[in-house]
Structures are given as C-alpha cells and as structure tokens.
Design a protein around this motif. Sequence first.
Motif, PDB file in Angstrom:
ATOM      1  N   ASP A 129      50.021 -34.382  32.738  1.00 16.72           N
ATOM      2  CA  ASP A 129      50.905 -33.867  31.703  1.00 16.72           C
ATOM      3  C   ASP A 129      50.664 -32.411  31.567  1.00 16.72           C
ATOM      4  O   ASP A 129      51.850 -31.752  31.067  1.00 16.72           O
ATOM      5  CB  ASP A 129      50.311 -34.720  30.315  1.00 16.72           C
ATOM      6  N   ARG A 130      49.592 -31.920  31.671  1.00 19.72           N
ATOM      7  CA  ARG A 130      49.257 -30.647  31.431  1.00 19.72           C
ATOM      8  C   ARG A 130      50.074 -29.713  32.537  1.00 19.72           C
ATOM      9  O   ARG A 130      50.606 -28.726  32.376  1.00 19.72           O
ATOM     10  CB  ARG A 130      47.877 -30.192  31.694  1.00 19.72           C
ATOM     11  N   GLU A 131      50.093 -30.437  33.744  1.00 19.24           N
ATOM     12  CA  GLU A 131      50.947 -29.668  35.063  1.00 19.24           C
ATOM     13  C   GLU A 131      52.307 -29.798  34.794  1.00 19.24           C
ATOM     14  O   GLU A 131      52.830 -28.659  35.239  1.00 19.24           O
ATOM     15  CB  GLU A 131      50.391 -30.396  36.063  1.00 19.24           C
ATOM     16  N   ILE A 132      52.569 -30.845  34.225  1.00 15.22           N
ATOM     17  CA  ILE A 132      54.051 -31.086  34.046  1.00 15.22           C
ATOM     18  C   ILE A 132      54.567 -29.839  32.762  1.00 15.22           C
ATOM     19  O   ILE A 132      55.535 -29.252  32.885  1.00 15.22           O
ATOM     20  CB  ILE A 132      54.553 -32.370  33.418  1.00 15.22           C
ATOM     21  N   HIS A 133      53.809 -29.579  31.801  1.00 18.02           N
ATOM     22  CA  HIS A 133      54.078 -28.632  30.997  1.00 18.02           C
ATOM     23  C   HIS A 133      54.120 -27.128  31.708  1.00 18.02           C
ATOM     24  O   HIS A 133      55.210 -26.333  31.640  1.00 18.02           O
ATOM     25  CB  HIS A 133      52.991 -28.249  29.897  1.00 18.02           C
ATOM     26  N   ALA A 134      53.225 -26.922  32.487  1.00 15.78           N
ATOM     27  CA  ALA A 134      53.212 -25.639  33.471  1.00 15.78           C
ATOM     28  C   ALA A 134      54.303 -25.617  34.230  1.00 15.78           C
ATOM     29  O   ALA A 134      55.072 -24.546  34.443  1.00 15.78           O
ATOM     30  CB  ALA A 134      51.914 -25.528  34.257  1.00 15.78           C
ATOM     31  N   ILE A 135      54.922 -26.469  34.900  1.00 16.50           N
ATOM     32  CA  ILE A 135      55.972 -26.624  35.684  1.00 16.50           C
ATOM     33  C   ILE A 135      57.268 -26.343  34.923  1.00 16.50           C
ATOM     34  O   ILE A 135      58.163 -25.634  35.388  1.00 16.50           O
ATOM     35  CB  ILE A 135      56.254 -28.005  36.558  1.00 16.50           C
ATOM     36  N   ALA A 136      57.377 -27.085  33.701  1.00 13.87           N
ATOM     37  CA  ALA A 136      58.579 -26.833  32.952  1.00 13.87           C
ATOM     38  C   ALA A 136      58.676 -25.436  32.637  1.00 13.87           C
ATOM     39  O   ALA A 136      59.916 -24.876  32.756  1.00 13.87           O
ATOM     40  CB  ALA A 136      58.657 -27.860  31.849  1.00 13.87           C
ATOM     41  N   ALA A 137      57.718 -24.591  32.207  1.00 13.87           N
ATOM     42  CA  ALA A 137      57.677 -23.500  31.714  1.00 13.87           C
ATOM     43  C   ALA A 137      58.079 -22.672  32.737  1.00 13.87           C
ATOM     44  O   ALA A 137      59.018 -21.645  32.691  1.00 13.87           O
ATOM     45  CB  ALA A 137      56.486 -23.136  31.066  1.00 13.87           C
ATOM     46  N   TYR A 138      57.717 -22.853  34.052  1.00 13.98           N
ATOM     47  CA  TYR A 138      57.955 -21.922  35.118  1.00 13.98           C
ATOM     48  C   TYR A 138      59.503 -21.673  35.404  1.00 13.98           C
ATOM     49  O   TYR A 138      60.040 -20.882  35.690  1.00 13.98           O
ATOM     50  CB  TYR A 138      56.913 -22.297  36.381  1.00 13.98           C
ATOM     51  N   PHE A 139      60.058 -23.060  35.420  1.00 20.26           N
ATOM     52  CA  PHE A 139      61.278 -23.283  35.923  1.00 20.26           C
ATOM     53  C   PHE A 139      62.333 -22.507  34.680  1.00 20.26           C
ATOM     54  O   PHE A 139      63.212 -22.009  35.116  1.00 20.26           O
ATOM     55  CB  PHE A 139      61.702 -24.686  36.441  1.00 20.26           C
ATOM     56  N   ALA A 140      61.827 -22.939  33.542  1.00 23.85           N
ATOM     57  CA  ALA A 140      62.539 -22.169  32.307  1.00 23.85           C
ATOM     58  C   ALA A 140      62.575 -20.726  32.644  1.00 23.85           C
ATOM     59  O   ALA A 140      63.661 -20.007  31.890  1.00 23.85           O
ATOM     60  CB  ALA A 140      61.830 -22.751  31.014  1.00 23.85           C
ATOM     61  N   ALA A 141      61.779 -20.188  32.939  1.00 22.05           N
ATOM     62  CA  ALA A 141      61.663 -18.583  33.092  1.00 22.05           C
ATOM     63  C   ALA A 141      62.436 -18.225  33.956  1.00 22.05           C
ATOM     64  O   ALA A 141      62.627 -16.920  34.228  1.00 22.05           O
ATOM     65  CB  ALA A 141      60.015 -18.304  33.313  1.00 22.05           C
ATOM     66  N   GLN A 142      62.975 -18.996  35.152  1.00 14.44           N
ATOM     67  CA  GLN A 142      63.745 -18.478  36.290  1.00 14.44           C
ATOM     68  C   GLN A 142      65.263 -18.286  35.738  1.00 14.44           C
ATOM     69  O   GLN A 142      65.601 -18.834  34.659  1.00 14.44           O
ATOM     70  CB  GLN A 142      63.809 -19.591  37.387  1.00 14.44           C
ATOM     71  N   PRO A 143      66.116 -17.230  36.386  1.00 10.33           N
ATOM     72  CA  PRO A 143      67.246 -17.137  36.026  1.00 10.33           C
ATOM     73  C   PRO A 143      68.033 -18.466  36.289  1.00 10.33           C
ATOM     74  O   PRO A 143      67.962 -18.995  37.403  1.00 10.33           O
ATOM     75  CB  PRO A 143      67.790 -15.962  36.635  1.00 10.33           C
ATOM     76  N   TRP A 144      69.254 -18.879  35.671  1.00 10.76           N
ATOM     77  CA  TRP A 144      70.101 -19.778  35.948  1.00 10.76           C
ATOM     78  C   TRP A 144      70.974 -19.413  37.071  1.00 10.76           C
ATOM     79  O   TRP A 144      71.810 -18.339  36.831  1.00 10.76           O
ATOM     80  CB  TRP A 144      70.700 -20.359  34.728  1.00 10.76           C
ATOM     81  N   VAL A 145      71.141 -20.069  38.117  1.00 13.82           N
ATOM     82  CA  VAL A 145      72.199 -19.434  39.194  1.00 13.82           C
ATOM     83  C   VAL A 145      73.475 -20.561  39.156  1.00 13.82           C
ATOM     84  O   VAL A 145      73.156 -21.454  39.591  1.00 13.82           O
ATOM     85  CB  VAL A 145      71.723 -19.089  40.476  1.00 13.82           C
ATOM     86  N   SER A 146      74.576 -20.161  38.845  1.00 17.30           N
ATOM     87  CA  SER A 146      75.827 -21.125  38.762  1.00 17.30           C
ATOM     88  C   SER A 146      76.368 -21.130  40.056  1.00 17.30           C
ATOM     89  O   SER A 146      76.199 -20.176  40.922  1.00 17.30           O
ATOM     90  CB  SER A 146      76.789 -20.499  38.005  1.00 17.30           C
ATOM     91  N   THR A 147      76.778 -22.509  40.471  1.00 20.45           N
ATOM     92  CA  THR A 147      77.481 -22.305  41.815  1.00 20.45           C
ATOM     93  C   THR A 147      78.818 -21.318  41.906  1.00 20.45           C
ATOM     94  O   THR A 147      79.184 -21.101  40.949  1.00 20.45           O
ATOM     95  CB  THR A 147      78.187 -23.707  41.930  1.00 20.45           C
ATOM     96  N   ASP A 148      78.983 -21.231  43.292  1.00 22.01           N
ATOM     97  CA  ASP A 148      80.177 -20.184  43.153  1.00 22.01           C
ATOM     98  C   ASP A 148      81.480 -21.104  43.163  1.00 22.01           C
ATOM     99  O   ASP A 148      82.467 -20.341  43.762  1.00 22.01           O
ATOM    100  CB  ASP A 148      79.935 -19.505  44.547  1.00 22.01           C
ATOM    101  N   ARG A 149      81.704 -22.309  43.069  1.00 21.20           N
ATOM    102  CA  ARG A 149      82.735 -23.104  43.094  1.00 21.20           C
ATOM    103  C   ARG A 149      83.917 -22.773  42.136  1.00 21.20           C
ATOM    104  O   ARG A 149      83.526 -22.316  40.973  1.00 21.20           O
ATOM    105  CB  ARG A 149      82.398 -24.435  42.933  1.00 21.20           C
ATOM    106  N   VAL A 150      85.048 -22.822  42.386  1.00 23.48           N
ATOM    107  CA  VAL A 150      86.179 -22.433  41.635  1.00 23.48           C
ATOM    108  C   VAL A 150      86.786 -23.823  41.283  1.00 23.48           C
ATOM    109  O   VAL A 150      86.789 -24.692  41.672  1.00 23.48           O
ATOM    110  CB  VAL A 150      87.105 -21.469  42.132  1.00 23.48           C
ATOM    111  N   ALA A 151      87.447 -23.607  39.941  1.00 23.83           N
ATOM    112  CA  ALA A 151      87.981 -24.867  39.527  1.00 23.83           C
ATOM    113  C   ALA A 151      89.295 -25.469  40.421  1.00 23.83           C
ATOM    114  O   ALA A 151      90.167 -24.471  40.976  1.00 23.83           O
ATOM    115  CB  ALA A 151      88.669 -24.482  38.097  1.00 23.83           C
TER     116      ALA A 151
END
Lengths: 426, 193
Positions: free
Chosen positions: B87-109
């Motif tokens: 559980d402690r590791e899952i908290h650490a993993i979640a925080a790590y990914f939350a701190a990364q920038p969101w990168v959207s796909t390059d797909r168009v509509a």
Amino acid sequence: MTDLGRRAFLKTSALAASAALLTSPARRVHAAPKARVVVVGGGFGGAIAAKYLQMADPEIRVTLVEKEPVFRSCPMSNEVLSGDRSLDALTFDFRGLTRRGIAIMQDEITEIDAEQHFVRGSSGNRYNYDKLILSPGVSFRWDAIEGLTEEVAERFPHAWKAGPQTLKLRQQLEAMDDGGVFIISAPPNPFRCPPGPYERAAQVAHYFKQHKPKSKIIILDAKDAFSKQGLFQAGWKQHYGDMIEWVSGAAGGIVEAIDPKTGALIGTVEDFHGNVVSPIPPQRAGALAVSAGLTDASGWCPVDQKTFASTLHPDIHVIGDSCIAGVMPKSGYSANSQGKVCAAAIAAEIAGQAAPEPSYVNTCYSLITPDHGISVAGVYDLEDGQIVGIEGAGGLSPMDADARTRAIEARFAHDWFRNITADMFG
Amino acid sequence: MRLRMSSTLLAVGLTLSSAAAAEGVRSASMLANTCAGCHSTHGASAGEQMPTIGGMDNGYLYDVLRDYKTGVRGSTIMGRIMRGYTDREIHAIAAYFAAQPWVSTDRVAVATDLHIARDIHARQCETCHEDGGREQEDKSPRLAGQWAGYLEYALEACREIGHRCRPRKMGERVMELSDAEIAALARFYESEK
Ligand SMILES: Cc1cc2nc3c(=O)[nH]c(=O)nc-3n(C[C@H](O)[C@H](O)[C@H](O)COP(=O)(O)OP(=O)(O)OC[C@H]3O[C@@H](n4cnc5c(N)ncnc54)[C@H](O)[C@@H]3O)c2cc1C
C-alpha cells in the motif's frame, strides 16, 4: 566466484594483467560530473540503460556502441513469419537517443581492457570508461548439436536474431508446398524468450491455415515442459486442430544432430524430416561477454543482482539475456527492467550513494492468432541477493477467458510493443 | 491547478525521503520505472490501447491502483501487476505519475464523430467530465487526449457490467450506448487536447 569462472577470467589475455583487481576493492569512480559510461549493445537492455542513465544524471557522459546501423526487434518478429508484419516495422534507429545527448557509435567491440578501463572496436576506436555496461544478447552454442554450424544455419535458419534470417525463414515457408512439414527444434533452458518457439509455431500455423491447410508443424523440444504450456496447447487446439504437434524431450524431442545436406534432425528415438527446418540452437551469453571471460561454467554472466555489476569484475555491469538474474526469464521486458535498475545503481555510485533498493517486472505477451493474445507477468524483488518473484503477484492469463478478453490481450500485446520501443528509442 | 501542484510536491517529497530511506524501501522512481515497459517513459503512452497515466490525479491513481490490486476493478493484467506492491508503494507510485506532465495524443477529430459525440457528451457526461473531459479530480480521470482504443475498452467494460459500473449514474448512461456511439465518444475525447 566459482573456480571455473576465475579460470575463464584469467585466460583472457586482455584481462590477465588485471588479476590484481580481482581482490582489490572496487575501483572508485571520481565524483566529478564527467563520469564516462560506455554501453555496448543498443537493444532491449542497452538502449534503456543508456537513456535512463542519461535521464538520471545528464552530466554523466553516456556513449552507446552498437555494431548494427539500426536495431531490429525480435519481439513481434514471429509476425514476419505469419506475413502480418514487415521487417521494417521491427526496425528502429537511434536518433531519439542522439537527441537526448547520448553519443551513438556504430562499432563492434572486440576487446575489453578491464585494467585500463577501455574497450576497443573493430574500427580501431578506443572508448574509455569509468563504468561499462554490456547488453550483448545471446550467442549460440555451435558445438551442442552435431552438424549444426553457423554456416549450416544459413540454410536452416533459427531466426533467433531478427534480420536476414527472419526473412529467409519466411521465404522458405512461402515456397513450401501445401502438405509440407515445418519443424522447429526448441532449445534447453535457459534461453532467450521461453515462450518464443511456441508462439512461432502458432504464427506459422496461422499462415498455413489460410494458405497451406494440409501442412503440419512439429516442435521437437529438449524440455518436458514449457512456458504458458496450458494456454498455448489450448489455443493451438482451438484454432489449428491437430496441425501443431509438440514432442517433449522424454518422448524423443531431443535433437542430437542435423544432417547438413537434408536438414534431417537426428533424435534420440527417431529421425525427423521436414520441408522447412528451423533448429533453434542452445544458447549462452553474448560472444563478447564469453570472450571477455565474464561468464561462469553455465555460460552466462554472474552478477550482483542488485546492481548488475559482474561478480568477476566490479566496474563491468552485465544486463539482459547475458546475465544471470535469479528467476527472471530472458526477455525484452526483463532486459528493460534490468537496464533501469543497473542505471540507477551506477548513477547512485557516481553520486557517492548506496545502490537503491531494486524493483523489477517482466511481462511476455504471445499471439496465438492476431486476435488471441495470452500473457505471463512477474513482479520481483531482491531477497538475500537473489531476484525472486513476489508471492501472489504475476502469473498467467486465465485458462477460461472468453474470446473477447483474448482479443483485448492481443491488442495490448501490440501496444506493449509500441510502448516498450518508445521507452527505448523515444 | 492547485491540486496538480500539491501532488507534485508530494511526489518530490516521497522521492527524496525514500532515496535517503532505510534499507528495503524501494524509491518511487524505481517502482514507477517498471511500469514504463507497458505505459512508456513517464507514463506517456505511445500506443492506441494502453492508457496514458502520467499526469493523472494523485488520488485517482491511488484508488485505481489499489482497486486493481484488490480485484474491485477488473483488468486483463493490472491486477496481476499491482499485487506485487504494498500500500505504501502504491501511494509512492501514484504520486510519481501524478507529478509527470500529461501528454495528449496527437490524433485529430473525425467530423462524423464530433456530431454524435458532442451531443451525448453535453447531455450525459459533461456534468462529471467537465470542459470536454479535460477536468480531472481525485474521483474521475481526465479523458481529453487519452487514447481512443483505451477509452473504448473502458466504456465497453463499463457497459458490460451495467449497473455495477461505478459511478452508478455513469453506468446507467453508458449501458444505453451503441458500439458506434462508444467509438465516436472515444475518438472525440482522444482528439480533445
Ligand atoms: C522470436 C523471438 C520473439 C521474442 N518475443 C519477445 C516478446 O514478445 N517479449 C519479450 O519481452 N521478449 C521477447 N523476445 C526476447 C528478446 O528479444 C530478448 O530477451 C532481448 O532482446 C534481450 O535484450 P538484450 O539487450 O540482452 O539483447 P538484444 O536486444 O539482442 O541487444 C543486443 C545488441 O547488442 C549488439 N551487440 C552484440 N555484441 C556487440 C558488440 N560486440 N559490439 C557492439 N554491439 C554488439 C547487437 O547487435 C544487439 O543490437 C523474443 C525473442 C525472439 C527470438
């Protein structure tokens, strides 16, 4: 260190002078930001180690030496045999890594001087290092099956390194008449990609079913059991009926020799004649690791499994297929995971810190048809110096999954490939 | 925005404290790097089916990863993976990914999708997935810029379990969607950046 390992190490002329290093403590890397790390091999382990080291500390000078101009992936190469994928779609260049500031050198390393801390390539170039990482993949034991030499394998392709051999095997399968027999011989453990031979059988069956439905596939195995066996055998039966026959080692699957003229495989009980024959040779660590004396009696490289430092020499790290990594299978995903652990350990050492506590994962997806994917996963940690599976985690796709789940796993398999190669080269 | 900043600080804190931590503790980056073989570097997926996870909300990530581990949330493989972490590791993993920038796909509509999807979204989804699915919070994920293949898979899975899909209000609405509508919605969100 085993006696044999030590003897093999000392035999290597380039390293003989450095015998003193064996007993002296690990050579300290100066804490200066300009530490030089040379990575040999730009595949699943090496490309990742180079990239993650560069990300961990941009001031480390990372040089990646790869003998080929591009990298060709073995994962998904069985799809070339089914006709579903081109070799181009397995081919990657190193421009992404160059953009990250990693120096890419096309050269084949032929010499390691562990005392002077340099490697030399067939170009004559010399690359100095403070830390060396080797990820040279596997080499083949050409002495294991009588008559099976590198030359003979040109006519009876193993295609266990993606490239011209993969295309050759595809061409042979295309040229085969309907009703023909394709024989694969699967090597003993340990070897690169434990599910690979069985996925290959399925991919070729997929091709036969559409184009040569009267043909047969025989797998002659040196073993009595194999990876994801239940899932494979159920999948084979479901899609290909009796087309694929698996002969275990105990049932006569062990191949002792090959007739170099006809390709007949000489078994312990009977001989097998195929129209297309693909004997996958028994394996050991990459040739460079063998010639540098980094292997033990098993033919693989013993390492400290926390840092992947060779136990035969502390400033050389070995990752990927070549190393002995506890219960982790020899796979691209394992090599990826080991490359990251190794990079973190080296970055820490250069910063004067202790090696971090490691965490490793492996997953191998296999395709039985383009819409039937299965997987095996493992999550690992280090216990008493050995990489062990974490209890309760990992395991196989369920035996009773429905067709929709298998189709979703097949799509995830293709996406795994996109993402792991983006992780390597992006 | 405030949420994002606080999760970043949390992640940095965790990384630092675990680097200096006692033997046996695996750092956030060490743990999170193992995910990149499937979700790519920093969780910015290059694929069409594997979800992008870098830049998701910390609270959402934690809940989802824990639910995979306990089996509350169905999966083809994430359950098998997450059972390898405490559980402690899952908290650490979640925080790590939350701190990364969101990168959207390059797909168009695709024009036809927009027509179908905008309408459904506005009437049935926007209340919880605000700003065209760009908003996220600790209970619901960002949809805009996520891969359509994954969104389709998630919506189909939700439709299949119907009333049991959480939150119930969403399950009830997704249950009524046709294959074509699900595909259109997925491609619509994917094209929103
Ligand atoms: C048919 C098949 C299917 C597979 N499918 C999967 C799969 O689905 N999933 C999976 O995880 N794994 C799979 N694998 C296994 C995977 O290919 C290997 O485990 C992985 O490539 C190991 O990584 P590595 O870095 O050790 O070696 P490699 O990736 O082979 O990289 C080694 C590199 O080193 C270079 N090199 C070697 N010697 C030198 C030298 N002296 N100087 C310079 N360069 C050198 C080579 O040219 C090569 O580019 C498959 C393998 C096969 C054969």
